[in-house]
Design an enzyme around this catalytic site. Structure first.
Site, PDB file in Angstrom:
ATOM      1  NE  ARG A 155      -3.864  -1.951   2.579  1.00  0.00           N
ATOM      2  CZ  ARG A 155      -3.712  -3.164   3.101  1.00  0.00           C
ATOM      3  NH1 ARG A 155      -2.536  -3.511   3.584  1.00  0.00           N
ATOM      4  NH2 ARG A 155      -4.714  -4.012   3.136  1.00  0.00           N
ATOM      5  NE  ARG A 236       7.448  -1.908  12.299  1.00  0.00           N
ATOM      6  CZ  ARG A 236       6.465  -1.049  12.084  1.00  0.00           C
ATOM      7  NH1 ARG A 236       6.726   0.134  11.571  1.00  0.00           N
ATOM      8  NH2 ARG A 236       5.218  -1.379  12.388  1.00  0.00           N
ATOM      9  CD  GLU A 265      12.050   3.540  16.440  1.00  0.00           C
ATOM     10  OE1 GLU A 265      10.918   3.533  16.979  1.00  0.00           O
ATOM     11  OE2 GLU A 265      12.212   3.537  15.207  1.00  0.00           O
ATOM     12  CG  HIS A 283       8.582   5.394  14.674  1.00  0.00           C
ATOM     13  ND1 HIS A 283       8.954   4.148  15.099  1.00  0.00           N
ATOM     14  CD2 HIS A 283       7.662   5.189  13.699  1.00  0.00           C
ATOM     15  CE1 HIS A 283       8.281   3.226  14.430  1.00  0.00           C
ATOM     16  NE2 HIS A 283       7.484   3.842  13.572  1.00  0.00           N
TER      17      HIS A 283
END
Length: 439
Positions: A155, A236, A265, A283
């Site tokens: 997508r 990712r 993170e 992020h």
């Protein structure tokens, strides 16, 4: 699909208010408790039938082990990296996400980073705020006429392609599942990675993080790229080898990177973040009001549909239900004129699934709902792409795919499809046996 009783749901993170409203409108009691520590979540989770998380809550095996009544874990976003799916599946708990909720937001951030890399926008802004006027220092380059390599044509990859084509970029890509003729219909020429790397001026990755994609861009990959290639990762952390990226930046083999995700993170190692040719974000791919509203609403509606036995959307499972008593296992043998077929199924969280067919153990249990196409064929990396091409020609769209855990010999596969194939004989050149049904 059998209805599943969910009376109480815990929301452990900040989720759009529509999520709570929809659940409560359907008679589900909702409790919101944010920023819980692991021990607090373990103590709390036993009181609930459902759990809604985003990315901060780590739903570990310990948490799942303490969840005596839990039937559903809903991730308001894409991916389920923060959920131990194996542990959940073994306990009969359904894990679901909202695969399309943040598509547009992630695609737009990717495009923003590509544009910023080409024109050094963040660096110029910082320089201006420091009182400088460095026109020559921030000489950029046009995107027009450049080649963008898109690794992962789902997508988000599709949306990125359409947007960057408007800048006059040539879009090429790689995806092991999306048929080449499908991506060609939206302007992306597919090719093997070995052919893709040397052609790209820019590369963006949009794959899940799994063993086959960890370090996909590494020292060897960078060596095959054009000198000065620019890369973007809004998918990712870990898909791009961070150490290899730093080496490529230092040598000039990589001319710049736009990073929204990191292996750790927030990152404790600041070498990439502080590199002058790196643009980094904390992020932010799904951090828009629109994406959060969609994800919160979607996960609530998916839960309600499951409670009412209507349909199961966004369910994710990765392993066989092996724990004794964790699910209701059923073994069936069907004898027909063409042979005998042995199947093993189960009920996980109230949902019937197929775990094994004629010795082929599915890596992802098959949800027994909708239109399903089963086929037996020798293991082949190009098999799904070839089958998808035939289905596309017949006007049938693949909605899900369950592959066997084994990689050798003749194996059974299952594809969830938008509609049944009008003529199964069209698959004869590719498969040894095929069957389809609508549930």
């Amino acid at each position: 699909m059998a209805p599943i009783a969910i009376k109480s749901v815990l929301i452990s993170e900040s989720v759009d208010p529509r999520c709570k409203s929809i659940l409560e409108e359907n008679g589900i009691r909702v409790t919101e408790k944010q920023n819980m520590k692991k021990d607090e979540l373990i103590a709390e989770i036993k009181n609930y039938d459902g759990l809604v998380v985003r990315s901060a809550t780590k739903v570990t095996a310990d948490v799942i082990g303490a969840a005596d009544n839990l039937k559903i874990i809903g991730r308001a976003g894409t991916g389920v990296d923060n959920v131990d799916v194996d542990a959940a599946t073994k306990k009969g708990i359904i894990v679901m996400n909202t695969p399309s909720g943040n598509t547009i937001s992630a695609a737009e951030l990717t495009c923003a980073l590509l544009i910023s890399l080409s024109r050094n926008v963040p660096q110029a802004v910082i320089s201006m705020k420091q009182g400088n006027w460095d026109r020559k220092k921030f000489m950029g380059s046009e995107l027009f006429g450049k080649v963008l390599g898109i690794v992962g044509l789902g997508r988000i990859g599709k949306e990125v392609a359409s947007r960057m084509q408007s800048f006059g970029m040539r879009t090429i890509g790689y995806d092991p599942i999306t048929p080449p003729q499908v991506s060609a219909s939206w302007g992306v020429e597919q090719m093997p990675l070995e052919e893709l790397w040397p052609q790209c001026d820019y590369i963006t990755v949009h794959t899940p993080l799994m063993p086959s994609t960890v370090g996909l861009l590494n020292d060897e990959s960078f060596a095959k790229c054009k000198k000065g290639v620019k890369v973007v990762n809004c998918a990712r952390g870990g898909i791009i080898d961070e150490a290899a990226l730093l080496r490529a930046l230092e040598s000039g083999q990589c001319g710049g990177a736009g990073l929204d995700v990191f292996v750790e993170e927030p990152p404790k190692d600041r070498a990439l973040v502080e590199h002058p040719n790196v643009i980094s974000c904390p992020h932010l791919g799904a951090s828009t009001k629109e994406a959060q509203a969609r994800c919160g609403e979607d996960i609530a509606l998916q839960m309600v549909d499951m409670v009412n036995g209507r349909k199961l959307i966004g369910a994710v499972s990765q392993s066989h239900c092996e724990a004794e008593g964790a699910c209701d296992v059923c073994r069936v043998e069907v004898v027909t004129s063409s042979g005998s077929y042995k199947a093993i199924g189960a009920v996980q969280g109230g949902v019937p699934v197929l775990l094994e067919l004629c010795g082929s153990v599915f890596r992802q249990p098959v949800s027994l709902a909708g239109s399903l196409l089963f086929f037996k064929a020798p293991a082949n990396p190009q098999l799904l792409s070839s089958v998808a091409g035939l289905l596309s020609t017949a006007g049938v769209v693949i909605e899900s795919f369950s592959a066997p855990m084994d990689h050798n010999g003749d194996l059974w596969y299952c594809v969830g499809v938008s509609s049944l194939l009008p003529d199964l004989s069209t698959l004869k050149p590719l498969v040894e046996n095929a069957a389809q049904l609508s549930i």
